[in-house]
Structures are given as structure tokens and as C-alpha cells.
Design a protein around this motif. Structure first.
Motif, short mmCIF file in Angstrom:
data_model
loop_
_atom_site.label_atom_id
_atom_site.label_comp_id
_atom_site.label_asym_id
_atom_site.label_seq_id
_atom_site.Cartn_x
_atom_site.Cartn_y
_atom_site.Cartn_z
N ILE A 30 0.84 -1.21 0.00
CA ILE A 30 0.00 0.00 0.00
C ILE A 30 0.88 1.27 0.00
CG2 ILE A 30 -2.02 -1.09 1.01
CD1 ILE A 30 -1.13 0.01 3.75
N PRO A 31 1.71 1.45 -1.01
CA PRO A 31 2.64 2.59 -1.02
C PRO A 31 1.96 3.95 -1.04
CG PRO A 31 2.57 1.54 -3.19
CD PRO A 31 1.83 0.64 -2.25
N GLU A 32 0.71 4.00 -1.52
CA GLU A 32 0.02 5.28 -1.60
C GLU A 32 -0.61 5.70 -0.27
OE1 GLU A 32 -2.91 2.18 -1.70
OE2 GLU A 32 -1.02 2.42 -2.78
N ALA A 33 -0.67 4.77 0.70
CA ALA A 33 -1.39 5.02 1.96
C ALA A 33 -0.76 6.14 2.77
CB ALA A 33 -1.46 3.74 2.78
N ALA A 34 0.56 6.19 2.82
CA ALA A 34 1.23 7.20 3.64
C ALA A 34 0.88 8.61 3.17
CB ALA A 34 2.74 6.98 3.59
N GLY A 35 0.88 8.83 1.86
CA GLY A 35 0.56 10.15 1.33
C GLY A 35 -0.88 10.54 1.60
N ARG A 36 -1.79 9.60 1.46
CA ARG A 36 -3.20 9.89 1.71
C ARG A 36 -3.43 10.23 3.18
NH1 ARG A 36 -6.09 4.88 -1.57
NH2 ARG A 36 -5.50 5.55 -3.68
N LEU A 37 -2.78 9.49 4.05
CA LEU A 37 -2.91 9.75 5.48
C LEU A 37 -2.35 11.12 5.84
CD1 LEU A 37 -3.56 8.91 8.38
CD2 LEU A 37 -1.33 7.76 8.47
N VAL A 41 -4.50 14.24 7.54
CA VAL A 41 -4.13 14.88 8.80
C VAL A 41 -3.77 16.35 8.59
CG1 VAL A 41 -2.41 14.90 10.66
CG2 VAL A 41 -3.38 12.72 9.89
N ALA A 42 -3.06 16.66 7.51
CA ALA A 42 -2.67 18.04 7.23
C ALA A 42 -3.90 18.94 7.06
CB ALA A 42 -1.80 18.10 5.99
N ARG A 55 2.74 8.31 15.14
CA ARG A 55 3.29 7.11 14.49
C ARG A 55 2.81 6.97 13.04
NH1 ARG A 55 2.71 2.66 19.40
NH2 ARG A 55 3.98 3.78 20.94
N MET A 56 2.73 8.08 12.32
CA MET A 56 2.27 8.02 10.93
C MET A 56 3.21 7.19 10.07
SD MET A 56 0.24 11.34 9.55
CE MET A 56 1.49 12.57 9.76
N TRP A 58 4.59 4.40 10.88
CA TRP A 58 4.15 3.01 11.01
C TRP A 58 2.81 2.80 10.34
CZ3 TRP A 58 5.25 1.29 16.79
CH2 TRP A 58 6.63 1.26 16.99
N ARG A 59 1.89 3.72 10.58
CA ARG A 59 0.54 3.57 10.05
C ARG A 59 0.54 3.58 8.52
NH1 ARG A 59 -3.84 4.02 13.10
NH2 ARG A 59 -2.66 5.07 14.72
N GLY A 60 1.38 4.43 7.95
CA GLY A 60 1.41 4.53 6.50
C GLY A 60 2.27 3.50 5.82
N ASP A 61 3.11 2.78 6.58
CA ASP A 61 4.00 1.79 5.99
C ASP A 61 4.09 0.57 6.90
OD1 ASP A 61 5.92 0.32 4.72
OD2 ASP A 61 7.56 1.74 5.04
N PRO A 62 3.26 -0.44 6.66
CA PRO A 62 3.27 -1.64 7.50
C PRO A 62 4.64 -2.31 7.58
CG PRO A 62 1.37 -1.64 6.05
CD PRO A 62 2.24 -0.52 5.60
N ALA A 63 5.45 -2.14 6.53
CA ALA A 63 6.79 -2.73 6.56
C ALA A 63 7.66 -2.08 7.63
CB ALA A 63 7.45 -2.58 5.19
#
Length: 348
Positions: A30-37, A41-42, A55-56, A58-63
């Protein structure tokens, strides 16, 4: 067993334990998740949910959450109601409670089931002389379950941002098992909403600025569960008799015609649609006793009573005026304010 056989065995075990569907994806899916999150928030659309900003990474990058993980097993569990969740909205003197909160707390039920599947996975892997580690998550950790479930082929995020499944409709919980085992992955599900916008149009507060965008600050589920303090007076009339959560955008989804009945008896409705006068009379001890084992208990008596008083104010039932007036001097400022507002509304 080879990896494909072991995966099939895991799926069979999970279904035997009560899960409705199982999918597999990589932690990096889910590489796009971090940017959307970050954009969410912004824009401040997370409101008071500060934990979403924490902890964005972690939340945006499960790896990043667990670098050793090689596979994320996403599991869905149906809680489909056997009734029309929107019918209670017409009963103004009664409380509308979200379907997911009608029975026992899903966090407890799903997590126990995940742990049983996880223990079995570890034991079976050991029989093949392979060491396996796991971590299980249900909604309370920095894990973006919905994007992961989409990547694992369980469904797609609809225009209301919730997950929709061709096999389960909208009524299901999600759980995740992260494991160090490298198992075959599923193809991501594709969007099947088409031109439908029923979920957007039904929202009482206009919480969707655009398809697949949510402003939690206008969402009734957020306002009645997560938000602390007095709700904006402009939004209070739009809450109706909803005292805990809102099912409107889920209930109108056409894909619900494929929803599977809940197998877990713990999700059966036990809260129902209680009279608002009855709920307004609960003290702290009574609230805790009545909602023991329910997700409702976690918001506490004060926030719940605030919601009940808003519902009383929206009831148009002057017989409930005394129930509201009894809380004009409440120690909690938000409750006292809600009582004042409700009394004023019923006097109009």
C-alpha cells in the motif's frame, strides 16, 4: 506442505474458526497510503483523533511497523444485521445505536479468533521445521486495515471510504495477522462502485467533501464516539436520534444484497432501540452495568448522556423535557450544555 498448500490450510483454518473471508498481501502493498494519510491529517480532517497523527510512519508503511514481516493475512468477519438499520431513525423517542455496537465488543471476539488462528499457524509451521512469528491486530494498532484488505483482495474502499466486498457487502470487521512466513499473495480488488453515489447522498451532515474523502469532523460516528465536548450547535439537529455511531452510508450500499449472515452469536442485537427517557436516567454505575461487554462502554457515561440529550432535543416529544431538565446542573459541562439545548428545543 509447500507455501501454496500451507496458505490454503491457513485459509481453511480461519474459516473454520468463524472468519468469512481471508486474503494475503505484502506489507509493502500500500505505497500510496502514507501520502493519503498525511494529506488527511494536514487538512485537519482527523479532528480530535490525535492518535492518527502519531506514528504516521508506522501507520502509512506496514513494513516499517514490523520489518521482519513478509506477509499480511487479512481476515474479514461478518456482522450483517438481520434488520433494517435505518428503520429506527423514525422512532424519535428511541435511541439509534450502530449495528456493530449492538452486541459484544468486536475487538475481543475478533482478537481471540485471530490468536487461535495464529497459534495454529505457528504450530503447523513448526511441524515442517520452519519457525514462524506472528503479530495480530484489531483496530487498535497503527495499522491501516482497509487499504491492506483491498490489497489482499477482500474488497475495495468505496466512495464512503469503508470497505465493500462482492461477497460480504459492507457489514464486516477486519483483523490482521502479520507473519514472517512468505506466503503467496492475492491480487488487489478493483473498484466496483461505478456511478453509484447512494452513500454520499444519504449522509445527514455532508461528511464527504468528495468521493473517497471523509471529513471526520462532520461524521456522526466521529461526533458521537470520538469527539469530546459540546458538538457544534449547527450539527446537533442533524444527529437525529443517533446516540452511538451511524450506519446510513453502509446501509444504503447496493452490494449489501450479497451480505452473509453473521456466524458469531455475540454480534446478535442485545442493545436494541431503548427509550431515550430510560437512557437519560442512567447514572455512571447504571451505564457501566447496562453496557458491560459492549463497545459503547468505552465512551463513558458523560459522552453517551450528551448524545442522548441531543437526541431528546431532536425528538419533538415534550414529554421528554423533564428527562433533559434533570441534567441542567450536571457536573460535566458538555452534558449540562446538551441539557440546556434540549430543553430549549423542546420549548420551541
Amino acid at each position: 506442505m509447500n507455501a501454496a498448500e500451507f496458505r490454503a490450510a491457513i485459509t481453511a483454518r480461519a474459516v473454520a474458526e468463524g472468519f468469512s473471508a481471508v486474503g494475503y498481501c505484502a506489507p509493502s502493498a500500500i505505497p500510496e497510503a502514507a501520502g493519503r494519510l498525511a494529506a488527511f491529517v494536514a487538512a485537519g480532517r482527523h479532528g480530535q483523533m490525535g492518535w492518527m497523527a502519531e506514528r504516521m510512519s508506522w501507520r502509512g508503511d506496514p513494513a516499517a511497523l514490523w520489518p521482519e514481516a513478509r506477509t499480511v493475512i487479512m481476515l474479514a468477519e461478518s456482522y450483517a444485521p438481520g434488520y433494517d438499520p435505518l428503520a429506527v431513525l423514525a422512532a424519535r423517542d428511541r435511541a439509534a445505536v450502530s449495528c456493530y455496537a449492538q452486541g459484544r465488543d468486536y475487538h475481543d471476539l475478533v482478537k481471540k479468533r485471530l490468536k487461535r488462528v495464529g497459534r495454529w499457524l505457528i504450530e503447523e509451521a513448526a511441524k515442517g521445521s520452519e519457525a514462524a512469528e506472528i503479530k495480530v491486530f484489531v483496530d487498535t494498532a497503527p495499522v491501516m486495515e482497509k487499504p491492506l484488505a483491498e490489497a489482499a483482495g477482500l474488497g475495495w474502499q468505496g466512495k464512503h471510504t469503508n470497505l465493500v466486498s462482492r461477497d460480504l457487502g459492507s457489514w464486516f470487521f477486519l483483523g490482521a495477522i502479520f507473519t514472517t512466513l512468505d506466503l503467496p499473495k492475492d491480487e488487489a480488488e478493483t473498484d466496483r462502485c461505478g456511478s453509484c453515489r447512494a452513500c454520499l447522498d444519504i449522509c445527514p451532515t455532508g461528511a464527504f467533501p468528495a468521493p473517497r474523502q471523509l471529513d471526520a469532523r462532520r461524521c456522526i460516528s466521529y461526533l458521537t464516539i470520538e469527539y469530546r465536548g459540546p458538538v457544534d450547535e449547527a450539527l446537533r439537529p442533524l444527529l437525529g436520534n443517533r446516540v452511538y455511531g451511524c450506519d446510513d452510508c453502509l446501509a444504503v450500499c447496493p452490494w449489501n444484497k450479497f451480505a452473509q449472515a453473521a456466524r458469531e452469536t455475540g454480534y446478535a442485537a442485545r442493545v436494541g432501540a431503548p427509550p431515550l427517557a430510560e437512557l437519560a436516567a442512567l447514572d455512571d454505575a447504571g451505564f457501566r452495568e447496562r453496557f458491560s461487554g459492549s463497545p459503547i462502554k468505552r465512551i463513558g457515561r458523560d459522552r453517551f448522556l450528551r448524545n442522548v440529550l441531543y437526541a431528546i432535543g431532536n425528538s419533538r416529544d415534550r414529554r421528554l423535557r423533564e428527562a433533559a431538565a434533570a441534567h441542567l446542573g450536571d457536573a460535566d459541562p458538555a452534558v449540562a450544555d446538551a441539557a440546556r439545548w434540549a430543553v430549549g428545543r423542546l420549548a420551541e
